[in-house]
Motif scaffolding. Structure first.
Motif, PDB file in Angstrom:
ATOM      1  N   ASN A 480       0.936  -1.233  -0.059  1.00  0.00           N
ATOM      2  CA  ASN A 480       0.015  -0.035  -0.069  1.00  0.00           C
ATOM      3  C   ASN A 480       0.785   1.266  -0.040  1.00  0.00           C
ATOM      4  O   ASN A 480       2.058   1.061   0.008  1.00  0.00           O
ATOM      5  CB  ASN A 480      -0.828  -0.141   1.172  1.00  0.00           C
ATOM      6  CG  ASN A 480      -0.240   0.122   2.470  1.00  0.00           C
ATOM      7  OD1 ASN A 480       0.876   0.284   2.590  1.00  0.00           O
ATOM      8  ND2 ASN A 480      -0.983   0.044   3.532  1.00  0.00           N
ATOM      9  N   LYS A 481       0.209   2.363   0.297  1.00  0.00           N
ATOM     10  CA  LYS A 481       0.983   3.800   0.152  1.00  0.00           C
ATOM     11  C   LYS A 481       2.114   3.760   1.463  1.00  0.00           C
ATOM     12  O   LYS A 481       3.077   4.603   0.971  1.00  0.00           O
ATOM     13  CB  LYS A 481      -0.153   4.793   0.292  1.00  0.00           C
ATOM     14  CG  LYS A 481       0.464   6.066  -0.033  1.00  0.00           C
ATOM     15  CD  LYS A 481      -0.663   7.370  -0.432  1.00  0.00           C
ATOM     16  CE  LYS A 481      -1.294   7.535   0.808  1.00  0.00           C
ATOM     17  NZ  LYS A 481      -2.399   8.521   0.725  1.00  0.00           N
ATOM     18  N   ALA A 495      -2.177   3.333  -5.486  1.00  0.00           N
ATOM     19  CA  ALA A 495      -1.270   4.745  -5.267  1.00  0.00           C
ATOM     20  C   ALA A 495       0.127   4.427  -5.126  1.00  0.00           C
ATOM     21  O   ALA A 495       0.639   3.466  -4.690  1.00  0.00           O
ATOM     22  CB  ALA A 495      -1.957   5.378  -4.017  1.00  0.00           C
ATOM     23  N   GLU A 498       4.905   5.816  -0.899  1.00  0.00           N
ATOM     24  CA  GLU A 498       5.317   7.188  -0.417  1.00  0.00           C
ATOM     25  C   GLU A 498       6.424   7.033   0.456  1.00  0.00           C
ATOM     26  O   GLU A 498       7.139   7.597   0.913  1.00  0.00           O
ATOM     27  CB  GLU A 498       4.454   7.975   0.163  1.00  0.00           C
ATOM     28  CG  GLU A 498       3.476   8.533  -0.869  1.00  0.00           C
ATOM     29  CD  GLU A 498       2.449   9.336  -0.598  1.00  0.00           C
ATOM     30  OE1 GLU A 498       2.399   9.663   0.644  1.00  0.00           O
ATOM     31  OE2 GLU A 498       1.456   9.882  -1.329  1.00  0.00           O
TER      32      GLU A 498
END
Length: 572
Positions: A480-481, A495, A498
Motif C-alpha cells: 500500500n501507500k 497509489a 510514499e
C-alpha cells in the motif's frame, strides 16, 4: 540538542553518483517537518552530513558536506561554481585592451523534472539549499507528471535525477577522461592512482577537504562512496591513504559500489575484476571498514543472478533502479552514527566489526521489510521463522549457514503501537517475542534467537524511509501507500508508494571468506600478463601479485572453526 558529530562525504565515479543522487534525496526526506512529533532518541541529526549556511542574500541553506569527483560528461548541467555565497550580478572588468575572441559552450539541457523543483538551474547546482523544516518536494509532488519524472529512458546521467542542492566547493570534474567512447575512459586502477599523484588534482582535493574539515566542531570521520569496478577504485585507494595519513584517529568508512550489468567484451570484464580486487585490498587497508555494495550475484567473472527482493520489480540492467535500492539500504545502514541521541560514532561502528583483521563487511537489507498492515512486530518476526529476512547487498550470495561474528542491525518503520504484542491476562503468549515489554527488546531477542553466538547491536525507529520523486516506483501491487503488505492486490490501480519499512544489517560474516576467496581463485588461475594494457597504466605485475596474496590472507580472517564451508576444499 546535542552538537552534531560531523562527517565529510566523498563520492567517486558515475555509479557512486547514481547511488548518491538517490541517497541524498532520501536523507533530505528523513528530516522531520514537525520536530515536535519526533522522538528525540530516534531523530536523525541532519547536521551530521549537511552543513548549515547562509547565502549572500541572507537565506538559510543546508547542503551536503560533500566532495564529488566524476568525469565531466556525467555532471550534466551541474556547474563547477555557483552564485550561493558570492555576488555575480556584476561582471569583473577585463584588463586586456586588445581584441578578444569569446568561446562559449552550450550548457547541458536541464531535465524537465529538475526545472519543476522550484528553483533555477543555477540555484540547484550552486547550493540554494533548503530548510529542514520545509521538506523539499512536498509542494512539487502534486505537480509531477509521468512526462516530467526521470525514468530509465530520460535519465541519461545521474545528474538528471539529482534533486539535492550542492555547495560550490562540491563538484570536482575530471577533464582528462570521458564517459563516452572507448579511447578516453578511466578504466584501469593505475590511471586513477596516477590522477591523484598529479599535483593539480591532489592539491585541489586537499583544499576542499580542509575547507569542510576546518568548519567542523567535532569531526567523526569520512564516508567514501567509490566505484569499485573502474579506474575510480585507484582514486579511492589514494584518497583513503591520504585520509589515513592526514586525519589519523578519525573513522574512514568506505562503500565500494558496482553496477549489476557486465560487458560482453571479455577484456572489459577482466579489467572490472582486477580493478575490484586492487580496490578491495587497498581500500580495506586504508579504511576503518570497507563494505561492497552491489546487487550482483558475484563481483567476479562468474555469472550469477542478481539479488532477489520479493516485493520489488526492479530491472537489474538499469543503474537508475539498482542504485535506488542500494541508496535505500545505505540510508538505513548509516543510522547508528547519525542519531541525535546515539553514543555510537563512525569509528565505534567500524571497531565493532573489524576486529581480528576483518576489514571488509557485508551488508544485508529487506527493502521493504515485509509487515502486514496492522501486524505487530513480534508477529512479523515470528512469520520469518528465524530465517534471514534480508537479501545480500554485497554480492555474497546465499549465506544462511554462514556464521556471523558481529552485526549492526537497524529496523525502521514500525509504529509505537505495533512494536509489542502482549497477550491478554491468562492467555499463553505465542512466543518469547510476545513476552517482551519494548520493541527494542523484541528486536534484540529475535537477533539472539536467530544467531545466539553473534555480537549484535540494534536500533529500532518508528519513522519509515520516506520516498520522494524521482525514486522509482518498482513496487509490487501487494504494497500500500505506506509500504505495508496487503492480503491481496487491489482491484484498482494502487497509489504510489510514499514510504517503506526497511531492515538492514552490516555484518562481519564468515561468508566473506568464500566471497573474497572466489575473487582470488578467478585471477590466480589466469595469466594476467595477457592484459598488458591494464598494467601499462601504472600497476606493476609484481604489485598485482602481492595484492592477490593480500586478498587471500584477508579471506582467511573470516575462517570459522565450526562453519560448514571450512569442511570444503581449503584455499590453501
Amino acid at each position: 540538542m546535542a552538537g552534531a558529530r560531523e562527517v565529510v562525504t566523498v563520492q567517486l565515479g558515475p555509479y557512486a553518483g547514481c547511488v548518491g543522487a538517490h541517497w541524498w534525496a532520501l536523507q533530505e526526506s528523513s528530516f522531520s517537518s514537525d520536530p515536535a512529533t519526533a522522538r528525540s532518541d530516534e531523530t536523525l541529526h541532519h547536521n551530521v552530513l549537511f552543513r548549515p549556511g547562509r547565502s549572500s542574500q541572507g537565506q538559510e541553506t543546508y547542503t551536503p558536506r560533500l566532495i564529488l569527483m566524476d568525469l565531466k560528461g556525467n555532471l550534466g548541467c551541474l556547474k563547477q561554481e555557483g552564485t550561493l555565497y558570492h555576488d555575480t550580478n556584476t561582471d569583473t572588468p577585463v584588463a586586456w585592451k586588445g581584441a578578444l575572441t569569446t568561446h562559449r559552450e552550450d550548457p547541458s539541457p536541464v531535465h524537465p523534472f529538475l526545472k519543476g523543483l522550484g528553483g533555477s538551474e543555477d540555484n540547484r547546482s550552486s547550493g540554494s539549499g533548503f530548510s529542514p523544516r520545509t521538506l523539499p518536494g512536498d509542494a512539487e509532488r502534486r505537480n509531477e507528471t509521468p512526462e516530467t519524472l526521470p525514468s530509465e529512458t530520460t535519465a541519461h546521467v545521474w545528474s538528471d535525477f539529482l534533486r539535492t542542492s550542492l555547495h560550490p566547493r562540491t563538484t570536482f570534474a575530471i577533464q582528462q577522461y570521458s564517459h563516452e567512447g572507448d579511447s578516453s575512459q578511466l578504466e584501469a586502477f593505475g590511471q586513477g592512482e596516477k590522477l591523484l599523484q598529479s599535483a593539480a588534482y591532489a592539491e585541489e582535493l586537499e583544499d576542499r577537504l580542509h575547507f569542510y574539515v576546518e568548519e567542523c566542531d567535532y569531526l567523526q570521520g569520512f564516508q567514501v562512496l567509490c566505484d569499485l569496478h573502474s579506474g575510480f577504485s585507484g582514486i579511492g585507494a589514494k584518497l583513503t591513504e591520504l585520509l589515513q595519513d592526514e586525519y589519523a584517529g578519525k573513522g574512514v568508512l568506505t562503500w565500494g559500489v558496482a553496477p549489476t550489468h557486465k560487458s560482453a567484451v571479455p577484456q572489459k570484464n577482466f579489467y572490472r575484476l582486477m580493478n575490484t580486487v586492487l580496490g578491495m585490498v587497498s581500500l580495506s587497508s586504508h579504511s576503518s571498514l570497507l563494505c561492497p555494495l552491489s546487487l550482483n550475484g558475484s563481483l567476479g567473472l562468474r555469472t550469477e543472478p542478481p539479488a532477489t527482493l520479493p516485493y520489488l520489480r526492479y530491472d537489474a540492467s538499469l543503474d537508475y533502479h539498482t542504485s535506488a535500492i542500494l541508496a535505500t539500504a545505505l540510508e538505513t545502514l548509516t543510522v547508528p552514527y547519525r542519531l541525535q541521541a546515539s553514543t555510537i560514532s563512525m569509528a565505534n561502528l567500524a571497531e565493532a566489526l573489524n576486529f581480528s583483521g576483518r576489514k571488509v563487511a557485508a551488508s544485508m537489507a529487506a527493502v521493504p521489510f515485509p509487515v502486514m498492515r496492522g501486524q505487530s512486530l513480534p508477529d512479523a518476526l515470528c512469520s520469518q521463522q528465524l530465517a534471514a529476512p534480508w537479501s545480500s547487498m554485497s554480492s555474497c550470495g546465499e549465506q544462511s549457514k554462514s556464521h556471523c561474528f558481529a552485526q549492526s542491525v537497524v529496523l525502521r518503520g514500525i509504529s509505537k503501537e505495533y512494536q509489542v504484542s502482549r497477550p491478554p491476562s491468562g492467555t499463553e503468549p505465542k512466543s518469547v517475542l510476545h513476552m517482551c515489554d519494548t520493541g527494542q527488546e523484541v528486536l534484540a531477542r529475535y537477533l539472539y534467537m536467530a544467531s545466539p553466538r553473534t555480537f549484535s547491536t540494534s536500533h529500532l525507529l518508528q519513522s519509515p524511509t520516506r520516498l520522494l520523486a524521482p525514486y522509482p516506483q518498482y513496487f509490487s501491487p501487494l504494497l500500500n501507500k505506506q509500504g505495508l503488505l496487503l492480503e491481496k492486490p487491489p482491484l484498482h490501480t494502487s497509489a504510489a508508494v510514499e514510504s517503506i519499512p526497511v531492515f538492514t544489517a552490516l555484518q562481519s560474516s564468515a561468508v566473506l571468506r568464500r566471497t573474497l576467496g572466489n575473487l582470488y581463485e578467478e585471477l590466480h588461475q589466469v595469466d594476467v600478463r595477457r592484459w598488458a594494457s591494464f598494467f601499462s597504466a601504472g600497476v606493476e605485475s609484481d604489485d598485482f601479485q602481492e595484492a592477490l596474496e593480500e586478498l587471500r590472507t584477508l579471506s582467511h580472517c573470516y575462517r570459522h572453526s565450526d562453519a560448514a564451508e571450512d569442511s570444503e576444499d581449503d584455499l590453501d
